[in-house]
Design a protein around this motif. Structure first.
Motif, PDB file in Angstrom:
ATOM      1  N   LEU A  32     -51.925  71.158 102.916  1.00  0.00           N
ATOM      2  CA  LEU A  32     -50.802  70.968 101.991  1.00  0.00           C
ATOM      3  C   LEU A  32     -50.264  72.297 101.493  1.00  0.00           C
ATOM      4  O   LEU A  32     -49.059  72.451 101.278  1.00  0.00           O
ATOM      5  CB  LEU A  32     -51.235  70.091 100.815  1.00  0.00           C
ATOM      6  N   LEU A  68     -47.987  73.707 104.095  1.00  0.00           N
ATOM      7  CA  LEU A  68     -46.692  73.021 104.174  1.00  0.00           C
ATOM      8  C   LEU A  68     -45.655  73.629 103.237  1.00  0.00           C
ATOM      9  O   LEU A  68     -44.455  73.519 103.485  1.00  0.00           O
ATOM     10  CB  LEU A  68     -46.875  71.538 103.815  1.00  0.00           C
ATOM     11  N   ASP A  69     -46.118  74.266 102.152  1.00  0.00           N
ATOM     12  CA  ASP A  69     -45.182  74.799 101.173  1.00  0.00           C
ATOM     13  C   ASP A  69     -45.070  76.320 101.205  1.00  0.00           C
ATOM     14  O   ASP A  69     -44.505  76.922 100.299  1.00  0.00           O
ATOM     15  CB  ASP A  69     -45.590  74.361  99.766  1.00  0.00           C
ATOM     16  N   THR A 110     -48.295  72.985  90.448  1.00  0.00           N
ATOM     17  CA  THR A 110     -47.709  72.914  91.784  1.00  0.00           C
ATOM     18  C   THR A 110     -46.472  73.790  91.915  1.00  0.00           C
ATOM     19  O   THR A 110     -46.296  74.501  92.902  1.00  0.00           O
ATOM     20  CB  THR A 110     -47.346  71.454  92.118  1.00  0.00           C
ATOM     21  N   HIS A 156     -46.321  77.088  94.544  1.00  0.00           N
ATOM     22  CA  HIS A 156     -45.465  77.135  95.728  1.00  0.00           C
ATOM     23  C   HIS A 156     -44.230  78.011  95.561  1.00  0.00           C
ATOM     24  O   HIS A 156     -43.639  78.405  96.552  1.00  0.00           O
ATOM     25  CB  HIS A 156     -45.020  75.719  96.099  1.00  0.00           C
ATOM     26  N   GLY A 216     -50.477  73.572 108.654  1.00  0.00           N
ATOM     27  CA  GLY A 216     -49.464  73.337 107.628  1.00  0.00           C
ATOM     28  C   GLY A 216     -48.315  74.327 107.694  1.00  0.00           C
ATOM     29  O   GLY A 216     -47.146  73.951 107.656  1.00  0.00           O
ATOM     30  N   SER A 230     -41.427  68.163 105.943  1.00  0.00           N
ATOM     31  CA  SER A 230     -42.680  68.719 105.424  1.00  0.00           C
ATOM     32  C   SER A 230     -42.982  68.242 103.999  1.00  0.00           C
ATOM     33  O   SER A 230     -44.135  67.956 103.667  1.00  0.00           O
ATOM     34  CB  SER A 230     -42.641  70.248 105.469  1.00  0.00           C
ATOM     35  N   GLN A 231     -41.957  68.140 103.149  1.00  0.00           N
ATOM     36  CA  GLN A 231     -42.207  67.705 101.773  1.00  0.00           C
ATOM     37  C   GLN A 231     -42.602  66.235 101.711  1.00  0.00           C
ATOM     38  O   GLN A 231     -43.404  65.826 100.860  1.00  0.00           O
ATOM     39  CB  GLN A 231     -40.970  67.964 100.913  1.00  0.00           C
ATOM     40  N   ALA A 246     -46.249  66.204 102.514  1.00  0.00           N
ATOM     41  CA  ALA A 246     -47.042  66.720 101.401  1.00  0.00           C
ATOM     42  C   ALA A 246     -47.234  65.670 100.305  1.00  0.00           C
ATOM     43  O   ALA A 246     -48.343  65.470  99.805  1.00  0.00           O
ATOM     44  CB  ALA A 246     -46.365  67.964 100.823  1.00  0.00           C
ATOM     45  N   LYS A 265     -51.176  63.789  99.260  1.00  0.00           N
ATOM     46  CA  LYS A 265     -51.856  64.201  98.031  1.00  0.00           C
ATOM     47  C   LYS A 265     -52.898  63.192  97.548  1.00  0.00           C
ATOM     48  O   LYS A 265     -54.013  63.579  97.179  1.00  0.00           O
ATOM     49  CB  LYS A 265     -50.827  64.488  96.929  1.00  0.00           C
TER      50      LYS A 265
END
Length: 389
Positions: free
Chosen positions: A69, A72-73, A136, A140, A246, A255-256, A259, A263
Motif C-alpha cells: 500500500l 501504491l502512493d 495517511t 503520502h 506497489g 491504484s487508489q 489501496a 486497507k
C-alpha cells in the motif's frame, strides 16, 4: 489444548474487540491492546491459543500488504531523491545503535557473539509503528513521509544482510559472500522484471477489465504476493518485493481504488501480527534479563530520537521534523524479533540474549507507541487535537 484455527480466530478477534474497548476507554493505543491480548491468552498466559508460529506467519502478511500500500502512493522520482539523503542517516545511525547495544550487553557480562547480535538487532526501527502511526495524508503527501519510507527501506536492506549472515553462520558452508552478491544483483533485476510485467501485462489487463471490481482486487492480491515470493526467491525480503509491486503500479489510475480496498485486509493481518508478538514472549523468564532489558530499552528510547534529530539536522532538515521523525522511529523493530528467533534457532546466541532482544523490543514498541500517540498526530490518537488520517 489443541483448538481449531477457526476457534483461535474467534478468541483473538473477540478478545481484541474487548481489549480494544478497554484501551480506548482508558485512552491507550490500540497496538498495546493486541500485544497484551497475546500475552494474556497465549501459551505463556491462559494457553487458549498455542500455535503462535502459524499466527505469526499469517500476521506477517499484514506487513507485506502494508509495504504494498505504501508503494501504491509513492512516486518513483520522489522516492529516489529521498533515498539519496536517507542513506547517510540510515547507515550512520545503524552504526551508532550497533555500538550502543554491543556496549550495554558486554557490560552485563554477555559473550562477544551475544553482544554483536543484540547490537545488530537494535539497529532497526519498526516499520509497522512508524508507518501505522503516521497520518495517511502526511505519509503520502509530505516530505516526512517520504523520508521515513526511505530510511525504513534502507534498514530493511540492512536487516536482510544481517539475517543472511546469521543463516550463513548457522549453515557453516561459507557461501555468505556469494549469496549476498546474488541478492544485491537480484534487486535491480527484480525491479526491471516488475516494470516490464506492469507495462505489458498488468496495465493492459486493468484497462480492459477495470469495471470488474472483484477482478481488480484479485489481480492486486496476486501481484503483491507474487512479487513478495519473487523477492524471497532472489534472497531479498517479501517486504521489499511487495513495495516494488506497489510502486510499479502507482502510476495506474486504479491504484487508489486498490489501496482503499486492501486497507481492511491489511488491518486484519496486522492484528494477528501484534497478537503473535505478545503471545511468543515468556513472561516467567523475564526475571533473568529484566535489568539489562530495562537499561537497553531506556537507551533505545532516548538515544534513537536524539541520534536521528542530530543526523537529520546535519543533512539540512528542520529541527521540528527531525524530532518528529526521531520519536516515530525511536524503538526496536519486528526485524529485531526475527533476528532473535533466527539466532536462537541456529544456536548462535544464548537463550538469555534472545530473551533480552525480545524483552527490549516489546518494551520499546509499547513505550514508543505511547510517546507518539500522546504527543504527535496519528490516526489512532485519543485526543481530538492530534487525531489525523
Amino acid at each position: 489444548m489443541d483448538v481449531s484455527i477457526t476457534f483461535s480466530f474467534f478468541l483473538i478477534f473477540t478478545g481484541a474487540a474487548v481489549f480494544a474497548s478497554l484501551a480506548l476507554a482508558t485512552r491507550q493505543p490500540l497496538i498495546i491492546a493486541y500485544i497484551a491480548l497475546g500475552a494474556f491468552i497465549g501459551p505463556y498466559g491462559l494457553s487458549l491459543v498455542t500455535d503462535t508460529k502459524l499466527l505469526a506467519d499469517i500476521g506477517h502478511i499484514g506487513i507485506i500488504f502494508l509495504l504494498f500500500l505504501l508503494g501504491l502512493d509513492m512516486q518513483p522520482q520522489a522516492l529516489w531523491s529521498t533515498l539519496r539523503k536517507s542513506t547517510v542517516v540510515a547507515v550512520a545511525s545503524s552504526a551508532i545503535f550497533l555500538a550502543m547495544g554491543f556496549s550495554v550487553v558486554k557490560l552485563f557480562g554477555f559473550s562477544t557473539i551475544d553482544a554483536l547480535i543484540v547490537g545488530a538487532a537494535m539497529m532497526f526501527s519498526s516499520t509497522i509503528i512508524g508507518i501505522k502511526l503516521l497520518p495517511t495524508t502526511v505519509l503520502h503527501h509530505r516530505h516526512i513521509g517520504e523520508l521515513m519510507i526511505g530510511m525504513l527501506l534502507l534498514q530493511d536492506l540492512l536487516a536482510i544482510i544481517v539475517l543472511m549472515i546469521l543463516f550463513s553462520a548457522s549453515s557453516g558452508d561459507g557461501s555468505m559472500g556469494m549469496d549476498l552478491a546474488l541478492s544485491m544483483l537480484g534487486l535491480p533485476l527484480l525491479v526491471a522484471v516488475a516494470l516490464f510485467v506492469v507495462r505489458y501485462v498488468l496495465l493492459p489487463l486493468i484497462a480492459r477489465f477495470d469495471r470488474f471490481h472483484e477482478y481488480i482486487f484479485l489481480l492486486a492480491l496476486g501481484w503483491c504476493l507474487g512479487m513478495a515470493e519473487a523477492a524471497k526467491a532472489v534472497g531479498l525480503s517479501e517486504e521489499i518485493g511487495a513495495f516494488i509491486a506497489g510502486i510499479t503500479i502507482a502510476t495506474s489510475p486504479i491504484s487508489q481504488y486498490i489501496a482503499v480496498n486492501l486497507k481492511p485486509l491489511r488491518d486484519f493481518f496486522l492484528i494477528l501480527f501484534f497478537f503473535a508478538v505478545g503471545a511468543r514472549f515468556d513472561l516467567s523468564m523475564l526475571q533473568q534479563v529484566w535489568l539489562p532489558a530495562l537499561v537497553l530499552a531506556t537507551l533505545v528510547l532516548v538515544v534513537k530520537p536524539t541520534t536521528y534529530r542530530w543526523l537529520l539536522k546535519g543533512v539540512s532538515e528542520k529541527r521540528s521534523l527531525a524530532w518528529d521523525l526521531g520519536f516515530r522511529l525511536g524503538q526496536a523493530s519486528e526485524f529485531s524479533l526475527l533476528i532473535a528467533y533466527v539466532a536462537i534457532g541456529a544456536a548462535l546466541i544464548s537463550e538469555e540474549a534472545s530473551l533480552l532482544i525480545q524483552a527490549t523490543t516489546i518494551i520499546t514498541l509499547l513505550a514508543s507507541s505511547y510517546i507518539v500517540v500522546l504527543n504527535y498526530p496519528t490516526p489512532i490518537a485519543i485526543s481530538d487535537r492530534l487525531r489525523r488520517d
